[in-house]
Motif scaffolding. Structure first.
Motif, PDB file in Angstrom:
ATOM      1  N   VAL A 201     103.607 -48.465 -54.051  1.00  0.00           N
ATOM      2  CA  VAL A 201     102.380 -47.782 -54.545  1.00  0.00           C
ATOM      3  C   VAL A 201     102.818 -46.590 -55.408  1.00  0.00           C
ATOM      4  CG1 VAL A 201     100.228 -46.919 -54.103  1.00  0.00           C
ATOM      5  CG2 VAL A 201     101.060 -48.788 -52.761  1.00  0.00           C
ATOM      6  N   VAL A 202     102.284 -46.467 -56.588  1.00  0.00           N
ATOM      7  CA  VAL A 202     102.287 -45.158 -57.300  1.00  0.00           C
ATOM      8  C   VAL A 202     101.110 -44.374 -56.946  1.00  0.00           C
ATOM      9  CG1 VAL A 202     102.152 -44.135 -59.763  1.00  0.00           C
ATOM     10  CG2 VAL A 202     103.398 -46.382 -59.089  1.00  0.00           C
ATOM     11  N   VAL A 203     101.366 -42.966 -56.683  1.00  0.00           N
ATOM     12  CA  VAL A 203     100.365 -42.055 -56.273  1.00  0.00           C
ATOM     13  C   VAL A 203     100.280 -41.103 -57.316  1.00  0.00           C
ATOM     14  CG1 VAL A 203      99.676 -40.505 -54.551  1.00  0.00           C
ATOM     15  CG2 VAL A 203     101.029 -42.425 -53.742  1.00  0.00           C
ATOM     16  N   VAL A 204      99.008 -40.875 -57.748  1.00  0.00           N
ATOM     17  CA  VAL A 204      98.639 -40.053 -58.904  1.00  0.00           C
ATOM     18  C   VAL A 204      98.030 -38.752 -58.441  1.00  0.00           C
ATOM     19  CG1 VAL A 204      97.860 -39.691 -61.180  1.00  0.00           C
ATOM     20  CG2 VAL A 204      98.802 -42.045 -60.582  1.00  0.00           C
ATOM     21  N   VAL A 205      98.368 -37.762 -58.860  1.00  0.00           N
ATOM     22  CA  VAL A 205      97.644 -36.514 -58.232  1.00  0.00           C
ATOM     23  C   VAL A 205      97.337 -35.540 -59.376  1.00  0.00           C
ATOM     24  CG1 VAL A 205      98.178 -34.528 -56.720  1.00  0.00           C
ATOM     25  CG2 VAL A 205      99.079 -36.900 -56.254  1.00  0.00           C
ATOM     26  N   ALA A 206      96.109 -34.953 -59.145  1.00  0.00           N
ATOM     27  CA  ALA A 206      95.883 -33.822 -60.174  1.00  0.00           C
ATOM     28  C   ALA A 206      96.501 -32.488 -59.878  1.00  0.00           C
ATOM     29  CB  ALA A 206      94.332 -33.524 -60.050  1.00  0.00           C
ATOM     30  N   ALA A 207      96.854 -31.681 -60.904  1.00  0.00           N
ATOM     31  CA  ALA A 207      97.827 -30.340 -60.653  1.00  0.00           C
ATOM     32  C   ALA A 207      96.852 -29.249 -60.169  1.00  0.00           C
ATOM     33  CB  ALA A 207      98.363 -30.162 -61.940  1.00  0.00           C
ATOM     34  N   GLY A 208      95.420 -29.449 -60.608  1.00  0.00           N
ATOM     35  CA  GLY A 208      94.502 -28.310 -60.131  1.00  0.00           C
ATOM     36  C   GLY A 208      94.081 -27.415 -61.554  1.00  0.00           C
ATOM     37  N   ASN A 209      93.126 -26.519 -61.403  1.00  0.00           N
ATOM     38  CA  ASN A 209      92.588 -25.950 -62.371  1.00  0.00           C
ATOM     39  C   ASN A 209      92.535 -24.406 -62.334  1.00  0.00           C
ATOM     40  OD1 ASN A 209      92.203 -28.692 -63.312  1.00  0.00           O
ATOM     41  ND2 ASN A 209      89.993 -28.334 -62.357  1.00  0.00           N
ATOM     42  N   ARG A 210      93.040 -23.556 -62.977  1.00  0.00           N
ATOM     43  CA  ARG A 210      92.837 -22.262 -63.007  1.00  0.00           C
ATOM     44  C   ARG A 210      91.506 -21.757 -62.943  1.00  0.00           C
ATOM     45  NH1 ARG A 210      96.735 -22.752 -67.269  1.00  0.00           N
ATOM     46  NH2 ARG A 210      98.861 -22.036 -66.717  1.00  0.00           N
ATOM     47  N   GLY A 211      90.755 -22.549 -63.685  1.00  0.00           N
ATOM     48  CA  GLY A 211      89.299 -21.811 -63.548  1.00  0.00           C
ATOM     49  C   GLY A 211      88.599 -22.057 -62.302  1.00  0.00           C
ATOM     50  N   SER A 212      89.072 -22.805 -61.433  1.00  0.00           N
ATOM     51  CA  SER A 212      88.799 -22.857 -59.911  1.00  0.00           C
ATOM     52  C   SER A 212      89.740 -22.150 -58.924  1.00  0.00           C
ATOM     53  CB  SER A 212      88.682 -24.267 -59.540  1.00  0.00           C
ATOM     54  OG  SER A 212      89.806 -24.977 -59.566  1.00  0.00           O
ATOM     55  N   GLY A 213      90.565 -21.499 -59.548  1.00  0.00           N
ATOM     56  CA  GLY A 213      91.370 -20.336 -58.679  1.00  0.00           C
ATOM     57  C   GLY A 213      92.589 -20.896 -58.257  1.00  0.00           C
ATOM     58  N   THR A 214      93.155 -22.131 -58.918  1.00  0.00           N
ATOM     59  CA  THR A 214      94.447 -22.599 -58.774  1.00  0.00           C
ATOM     60  C   THR A 214      95.546 -22.161 -59.738  1.00  0.00           C
ATOM     61  OG1 THR A 214      93.402 -24.588 -57.543  1.00  0.00           O
ATOM     62  CG2 THR A 214      95.644 -24.897 -58.398  1.00  0.00           C
ATOM     63  N   THR A 215      96.277 -21.195 -59.350  1.00  0.00           N
ATOM     64  CA  THR A 215      97.228 -20.723 -60.261  1.00  0.00           C
ATOM     65  C   THR A 215      98.408 -21.553 -60.610  1.00  0.00           C
ATOM     66  OG1 THR A 215      98.122 -18.994 -58.964  1.00  0.00           O
ATOM     67  CG2 THR A 215      96.351 -18.433 -60.178  1.00  0.00           C
ATOM     68  N   MET A 216      98.790 -22.019 -59.274  1.00  0.00           N
ATOM     69  CA  MET A 216     100.011 -22.820 -59.223  1.00  0.00           C
ATOM     70  C   MET A 216      99.668 -24.337 -58.419  1.00  0.00           C
ATOM     71  SD  MET A 216     102.674 -21.190 -60.297  1.00  0.00           S
ATOM     72  CE  MET A 216     103.921 -21.982 -59.862  1.00  0.00           C
ATOM     73  N   VAL A 217     100.408 -25.207 -58.762  1.00  0.00           N
ATOM     74  CA  VAL A 217     100.033 -26.646 -57.959  1.00  0.00           C
ATOM     75  C   VAL A 217     100.107 -26.520 -56.353  1.00  0.00           C
ATOM     76  CG1 VAL A 217     100.862 -27.851 -59.908  1.00  0.00           C
ATOM     77  CG2 VAL A 217     102.263 -27.337 -58.331  1.00  0.00           C
ATOM     78  N   GLY A 218      99.415 -27.171 -55.994  1.00  0.00           N
ATOM     79  CA  GLY A 218      99.370 -27.348 -54.429  1.00  0.00           C
ATOM     80  C   GLY A 218      99.223 -28.649 -53.848  1.00  0.00           C
ATOM     81  N   ALA A 219      99.549 -28.787 -52.679  1.00  0.00           N
ATOM     82  CA  ALA A 219      99.623 -29.899 -52.110  1.00  0.00           C
ATOM     83  C   ALA A 219      98.124 -30.728 -52.393  1.00  0.00           C
ATOM     84  CB  ALA A 219     100.048 -30.000 -50.716  1.00  0.00           C
ATOM     85  N   PRO A 220      98.179 -32.227 -52.427  1.00  0.00           N
ATOM     86  CA  PRO A 220      99.292 -32.938 -52.598  1.00  0.00           C
ATOM     87  C   PRO A 220     100.210 -33.073 -53.905  1.00  0.00           C
ATOM     88  CG  PRO A 220      97.248 -34.102 -53.128  1.00  0.00           C
ATOM     89  CD  PRO A 220      96.926 -32.736 -52.737  1.00  0.00           C
ATOM     90  N   ALA A 221      99.940 -32.102 -55.072  1.00  0.00           N
ATOM     91  CA  ALA A 221     100.813 -32.351 -55.857  1.00  0.00           C
ATOM     92  C   ALA A 221     102.075 -31.644 -55.673  1.00  0.00           C
ATOM     93  CB  ALA A 221     100.157 -31.506 -57.102  1.00  0.00           C
ATOM     94  N   THR A 222     102.429 -31.316 -54.640  1.00  0.00           N
ATOM     95  CA  THR A 222     103.880 -30.567 -54.353  1.00  0.00           C
ATOM     96  C   THR A 222     104.577 -31.783 -53.595  1.00  0.00           C
ATOM     97  OG1 THR A 222     102.754 -29.448 -52.362  1.00  0.00           O
ATOM     98  CG2 THR A 222     103.287 -28.228 -54.362  1.00  0.00           C
ATOM     99  N   ILE A 223     104.060 -32.811 -53.268  1.00  0.00           N
ATOM    100  CA  ILE A 223     104.851 -33.673 -52.357  1.00  0.00           C
ATOM    101  C   ILE A 223     105.676 -34.531 -53.343  1.00  0.00           C
ATOM    102  CG2 ILE A 223     104.574 -35.821 -50.939  1.00  0.00           C
ATOM    103  CD1 ILE A 223     101.970 -34.827 -50.244  1.00  0.00           C
TER     104      ILE A 223
END
Length: 434
Positions: A201-223
Motif C-alpha cells: 500500500v502507498v501511504v500519502v501524508v500531508a506535510a502540514g501548514n505554517r499557517g496553523s503553527g506547523t513550522t516543520m513536518v511532524g508525524a506521520p510525515a516523518t515516518i
C-alpha cells in the motif's frame, strides 16, 4: 431620492431629447467593447491543478478505475453528488461516529474529510461538468477519526486501527491529511504502517501548514516510507502559509485556492497541504491503475522521479519542494528502471536502529549434561559423647606428644635456673684476700 423644487424641474420633452443623444453616443461604445464570456464550467475552470499538473493528459490513459483510496479523516459525507457511487465501504474507529464512517465528525471542521475525498476521487455531474477529483473512477473508503479529546478511543490507537482496517478492506492508497506537530510517533504506529507497507500500500501524508503553527513536518510525515506532500501556490512557489518544510517532503502539489465539497454539497475554496495530499493520492491511483503489476515501491519511484524540480529549490531533494512539482502525465507514462526498495526509507530498518531491541533469549543447551552420582552419606557416629571430652585419637596424637616434649623441657629449665642461683650466692659470700 431628493426631488427638485417645482421651479427647477426639467421639461420632460427636453429630458427625452437628452436621453436620446446619450444613447446615440453610448450604444456604439457598448457594441465595440466585447463583454467577457463566463466559462461554461466555472468549477472545472477553477481546478487549475487539473491542467497544471497534467492530470487531464493522464486521463487519456486512465482515470483510476480498479484502485481504492482510503481517506482516514473526519468522514466522507453521504449527501454530495460527488460521492455517488464512489464510496465502497467505511467504518468508524473513534467510538463516536456511525458504523459506516459516513457521519462527519468534529466540532470545528467536520467537512475536512469530504473536501479531501472530493479532491482525490470526486465524481463530476452526470453531464460531465462540475468539480471532479484527480482519480474520478477510483473507489473510496471512508474511515472516520475523532480529533481532539471528545473521542473515547486514544488518537494513536484510532490511527493504528484505521490503517489496519483500510489494508484489510482493499486499500491500494491511504491518504492521511493531518499532522501531530511532533517528530515522534506512538510505537503502535510501527506495526500499523509496516502492515500497510508489507501489503503493498502507498501511504500519502500531508506535510502540514505554517499557517496553523506547523513550522516543520511532524508525524506521520516523518515516518520512513510514506509519501509526504508539500504545498505550492498557483505559480509553483512554496506556500508561505499553506505548507511547511522538512527533509521528509517527497513532492509538492497545489495547496492554495483549492476546491472541496462540504457535507451539504457546497463547493468551498480552501488552502493547505490537507488538499495537496489527496491530489497526489489521486495521481498515485492513476499510476496504479495504469500499471496494475507495479509494486508500491516502484509507484512511489514513478511519482518522485518524474516530478519537475522547482526553480526556487536549492537542493535535490529540497526541504520545501522535495523532488519537485508532481506531474501526473509523466508519472503515468514514464518508463523507469525498477527499484528493489522504497526510495523514501525503510521503516523496519528504522525500528531496528531506534527502538529498543528485545532481550536475547538464553541459549538452549545442545548436549545432555552428564549424570554425576551423589556423594556417599557420612558415617553415623557409634558413640555419642561431648565435644569437650578428649577422644582417644586426640589423646594419642595430640595430648601425649605435647606432654612428652613439654615436661622435660620444664625440668631442664628449672635445673639450669637453680644452678645459676647457687653460683651467684657462692660468689656473694666469698671473703676477699688482704
Amino acid at each position: 431620492m431628493t426631488l427638485l423644487p417645482p421651479s427647477r424641474r426639467a421639461d420632460p420633452r427636453g429630458r427625452i431629447v437628452i436621453a436620446g443623444i446619450l444613447l446615440a453616443l453610448v450604444l456604439p461604445l457598448v457594441a465595440a467593447t466585447p463583454s467577457p464570456t463566463p466559462p461554461a464550467d466555472p468549477e472545472r475552470a477553477a481546478e487549475y491543478w487539473i491542467s497544471g499538473a497534467h492530470v487531464d493528459t493522464a486521463w487519456k490513459t486512465t482515470r483510476g478505475a480498479g484502485v481504492t483510496i482510503a481517506v482516514i479523516d473526519t468522514g466522507i459525507a453521504k449527501g454530495p453528488q460527488q460521492f455517488d457511487g464512489a464510496v465502497a465501504d467505511g467504518t468508524d474507529v473513534s467510538g463516536i461516529g456511525s458504523s459506516d464512517g459516513r457521519t462527519p465528525l468534529g466540532p470545528l471542521d467536520s467537512d475536512h474529510g469530504s473536501r479531501v475525498a472530493s479532491l482525490a476521487a470526486g465524481r463530476a455531474r452526470p453531464d460531465g461538468t462540475g468539480m471532479i477529483g484527480v482519480a474520478p473512477e477510483a473507489k473510496l473508503l471512508s474511515i472516520s477519526l475523532g480529533f481532539g479529546t471528545t473521542a473515547p478511543v486514544p488518537f494513536a490507537k484510532q490511527v493504528a486501527d484505521a490503517m489496519v482496517w483500510a489494508v484489510d478492506h482493499g486499500a491500494n492508497v491511504i491518504n492521511l491529511s493531518f499532522t501531530t506537530n511532533t517528530l515522534e510517533w506512538d510505537q503502535s504506529w510501527d506495526d500499523a504502517f509496516l502492515y500497510a507497507f508489507d501489503h503493498d500500500v502507498v501511504v500519502v501524508v500531508a506535510a502540514g501548514n505554517r499557517g496553523s503553527g506547523t513550522t516543520m513536518v511532524g508525524a506521520p510525515a516523518t515516518i520512513p516510507g510514506v509519501l509526504t506532500v508539500g504545498g505550492v501556490d498557483q505559480r509553483g512557489v512554496a506556500s508561505r502559509s499553506a505548507s511547511t518544510q522538512g527533509i521528509t517532503i517527497a513532492v509538492s502539489a497545489p495547496s492554495e485556492a483549492l476546491l472541496g465539497v462540504d457535507a451539504n454539497g457546497t463547493i468551498e475554496t480552501w488552502n493547505g497541504t490537507s488538499g495537496a495530499a489527496p491530489i497526489v493520492a489521486g495521481i498515485v491511483a492513476l499510476v496504479r491503475a495504469a500499471h496494475p503489476d507495479m509494486d508500491a515501491d516502484n509507484v512511489i519511484n514513478q511519482v518522485i522521479q518524474t516530478a519537475h524540480p522547482a526553480a526556487q529549490a536549492t537542493s535535490y531533494p529540497d526541504p520545501q519542494y522535495g523532488y519537485g512539482l508532481v506531474d501526473a502525465a509523466a508519472a503515468v507514462s514514464a518508463s523507469l528502471p525498477p527499484v528493489t526498495a522504497n526510495p523514501l526509507g525503510d521503516l523496519s530498518e528504522w525500528i531496528r536502529l531506534h527502538r529498543r531491541a528485545p532481550a536475547a533469549q538464553p541459549a538452549q543447551p545442545t548436549r545432555t549434561p552428564a549424570a554425576i552420582p551423589p556423594l556417599p552419606q557420612a558415617d553415623t557416629p557409634t558413640v555419642v559423647g561431648s565435644p569437650l571430652v578428649p577422644s582417644p585419637d586426640s589423646l594419642l596424637y595430640g595430648t601425649l606428644p605435647l606432654v612428652a616434649l613439654t615436661v622435660p623441657g620444664i625440668l631442664i629449665a628449672l635445673g639450669v635456673t637453680a644452678a645459676a642461683r647457687r653460683i651467684r650466692s657462692a660468689r656473694a659470700h666469698r671473703t676477699p684476700k688482704s
